[in-house]
Design an enzyme around this catalytic site. Structure first.
Site, mmCIF file in Angstrom:
data_model
loop_
_atom_site.group_PDB
_atom_site.id
_atom_site.type_symbol
_atom_site.label_atom_id
_atom_site.label_comp_id
_atom_site.label_asym_id
_atom_site.label_seq_id
_atom_site.Cartn_x
_atom_site.Cartn_y
_atom_site.Cartn_z
ATOM 1 N N LYS A 228 37.401 -53.352 -12.880
ATOM 2 C CA LYS A 228 38.556 -53.147 -12.001
ATOM 3 C C LYS A 228 39.015 -51.691 -12.034
ATOM 4 C CE LYS A 228 39.219 -57.316 -10.308
ATOM 5 N NZ LYS A 228 39.121 -57.591 -8.863
ATOM 6 N N SER B 233 35.985 -62.165 -7.411
ATOM 7 C CA SER B 233 35.773 -61.866 -8.838
ATOM 8 C C SER B 233 36.158 -63.078 -9.666
ATOM 9 C CB SER B 233 36.642 -60.688 -9.311
ATOM 10 O OG SER B 233 36.447 -60.470 -10.695
ATOM 11 N N TYR C 86 35.836 -57.166 -17.321
ATOM 12 C CA TYR C 86 36.749 -57.328 -16.183
ATOM 13 C C TYR C 86 37.582 -56.058 -16.000
ATOM 14 C CZ TYR C 86 40.389 -59.611 -13.314
ATOM 15 O OH TYR C 86 41.272 -59.974 -12.316
ATOM 16 N N ARG D 258 43.086 -70.668 -17.862
ATOM 17 C CA ARG D 258 44.325 -69.902 -17.863
ATOM 18 C C ARG D 258 45.480 -70.777 -18.312
ATOM 19 N NH1 ARG D 258 43.843 -66.044 -12.652
ATOM 20 N NH2 ARG D 258 42.739 -67.810 -11.756
HETATM 21 N N1 UDP Z 1 47.079 -69.090 -23.724
HETATM 22 C C1 UDP Z 1 47.528 -70.068 -24.590
HETATM 23 N N2 UDP Z 1 46.963 -71.312 -24.518
HETATM 24 C C2 UDP Z 1 46.002 -71.646 -23.619
HETATM 25 C C3 UDP Z 1 45.563 -70.654 -22.715
HETATM 26 C C4 UDP Z 1 46.124 -69.386 -22.800
HETATM 27 O O1 UDP Z 1 48.404 -69.832 -25.422
HETATM 28 O O2 UDP Z 1 45.543 -72.803 -23.627
HETATM 29 C C5 UDP Z 1 47.692 -67.735 -23.795
HETATM 30 C C6 UDP Z 1 46.692 -66.591 -23.845
HETATM 31 O O3 UDP Z 1 46.281 -66.329 -25.177
HETATM 32 C C7 UDP Z 1 47.537 -65.461 -23.274
HETATM 33 C C8 UDP Z 1 48.443 -66.165 -22.266
HETATM 34 O O4 UDP Z 1 48.431 -67.537 -22.617
HETATM 35 O O5 UDP Z 1 48.329 -64.876 -24.265
HETATM 36 C C9 UDP Z 1 47.968 -66.022 -20.834
HETATM 37 O O6 UDP Z 1 46.609 -66.327 -20.796
HETATM 38 P P1 UDP Z 1 45.789 -66.443 -19.455
HETATM 39 O O7 UDP Z 1 44.393 -66.775 -19.832
HETATM 40 O O8 UDP Z 1 46.488 -67.341 -18.520
HETATM 41 O O9 UDP Z 1 45.845 -65.008 -18.773
HETATM 42 P P2 UDP Z 1 45.872 -63.493 -19.283
HETATM 43 O O10 UDP Z 1 47.215 -63.030 -18.897
HETATM 44 O O11 UDP Z 1 45.679 -63.429 -20.776
HETATM 45 O O12 UDP Z 1 44.765 -62.837 -18.544
#
Ligand code: UDP
Length: 328
Positions: free
Chosen positions: A150, A76, A146, A187
């Site tokens: 799931k 996925s 997503y 991420r």
């Molecule tokens: N985030 C951030 N800056 C970035 C990328 C992500 O502040 O450049 C934040 C995002 O808004 C979230 C957290 O980090 O609150 C985790 O994001 P991620 O995409 O890693 O995974 P999620 O847990 O949201 O699926």
């Protein structure tokens, strides 16, 4: 020698699982359509006779010749930007892909473990999240493709368990990190480390008060291994309960990398969960599992791995031609 099919084998988690099961003496059959996976993650396994690979989209009928004892369904897209870019494939692999894997497990008499997610809890109103919490998901928001796939996956898996007596396991995975994450998958950890390595400012979304709890990949793999070999058919959270705000996390990355850059704030994406922390009482009790790797240790290993990537990988993930390894 037990034989296991791992879908999503070329991805971050899938490839670590291939390594673990090879080490445990399994014959591993990997499958991936390589949309978000990368064969470089499996390059070291191709010479082994215990390893084979199918370039196939599991959302279409899956045929694997020979016996199978176990299936791990890990295919996925798994980062918010990936499933925003490819929403239909994300829905299909969680739903149709799961159905195909369950059908294959039934035909082979195999035990199957499916990768679910903390996203089934959506933007949770219960904290920390226990497996009994039903969640708070926006089905038509950007993450719905997503989250709902799931959730459907879990329902379908339970139905095969209940109506067909299939041996099924469901893991709910919380934020996991480690080497082989794609630097550009959007991420937060690869984003921050990539920015530090390129000498860019770190982008914190929102005011940075949202929380996450990060688990090192080896701990997750151990939890998966134990759950697969347990007799527990209901969902189990696996994650590290050590919770941190994203602003604090950015500070940790700045310290770790020694970057002179600063934090800049960007708008919070829609439906971004405000808090997330796994309740792992069940995993502790049923599997005797808990995470062992601290964030400090895990981040150091991950940073060292990212630092060794070639310079061009920092700007672009190039794709090498592995055609000779790929069986259609
Ligand atoms: N985030 C951030 N800056 C970035 C990328 C992500 O502040 O450049 C934040 C995002 O808004 C979230 C957290 O980090 O609150 C985790 O994001 P991620 O995409 O890693 O995974 P999620 O847990 O949201 O699926």
């Amino acid at each position: 020698m037990p034989r296991i099919l791992i879908t999503g084998a070329a991805g971050f988690l899938g490839s670590h699982l291939c390594d673990r099961f090879i080490r445990e003496g399994y014959e591993v059959v990997g499958m991936d359509n390589l949309i978000t996976g990368d064969l470089r993650n499996l390059e070291h396994l191709f010479p082994l006779k215990e390893f084979s690979f199918y370039h196939h989209d599991v959302s279409m009928f899956v045929h694997v010749p020979g016996a199978l004892d176990y299936i791990l369904h890990f295919a996925s897209p798994a980062s918010p930007i990936d499933y925003l870019k490819i929403p239909i494939q994300t829905l299909k692999v969680g739903s149709l892909g799961t159905h195909n894997c369950l059908g294959l497990a039934k035909a082979k008499g195999a035990r199957i473990l499916v990768a679910s997610t903390s996203e089934v809890y959506g933007d949770p109103t219960v904290h920390p999240q226990t497996e009994e919490y039903w969640g708070n998901v926006n089905p038509v928001g950007p993450r719905g493709v997503y989250d709902e796939a799931k959730r459907f996956q879990e329902a379908m898996t339970m139905a095969y368990h209940t109506y067909h007596g299939l041996q099924t396991r469901i893991i709910r995975i919380f934020n996991t990190y480690g080497p082989r994450m794609r630097l550009n998958d959007g991420r937060v950890l690869p984003a921050f480390i990539g920015q530090a390595l390129r000498g860019e400012d770190l982008t914190v979304f929102g005011d940075g008060s949202q929380t996450r709890s990060f688990c090192y990949v080896d701990d997750l793999v151990e939890g998966i291994y134990r759950l697969l070999h347990s007799d527990y058919p209901y969902p189990v959270n696996i994650g590290n309960p050590d919770e941190i705000t994203i602003a604090q996390f950015a500070e940790e990355i700045i310290k770790l990398t020694g970057t002179k850059q600063k934090i800049v704030y960007k708008p919070l994406p829609k439906d971004d969960p405000t808090q997330r922390q796994p309740d792992i009482s069940k995993a502790r009790k049923i599997l005797g599992w808990e995470p062992k790797v601290s964030r400090a240790e895990g981040l150091k290993i991950t940073y060292d791995a990212f630092r060794q990537l070639p310079q061009e990988a920092l700007y672009k993930q190039e794709h090498r031609d592995f055609g000779h390894y790929v069986r259609k």
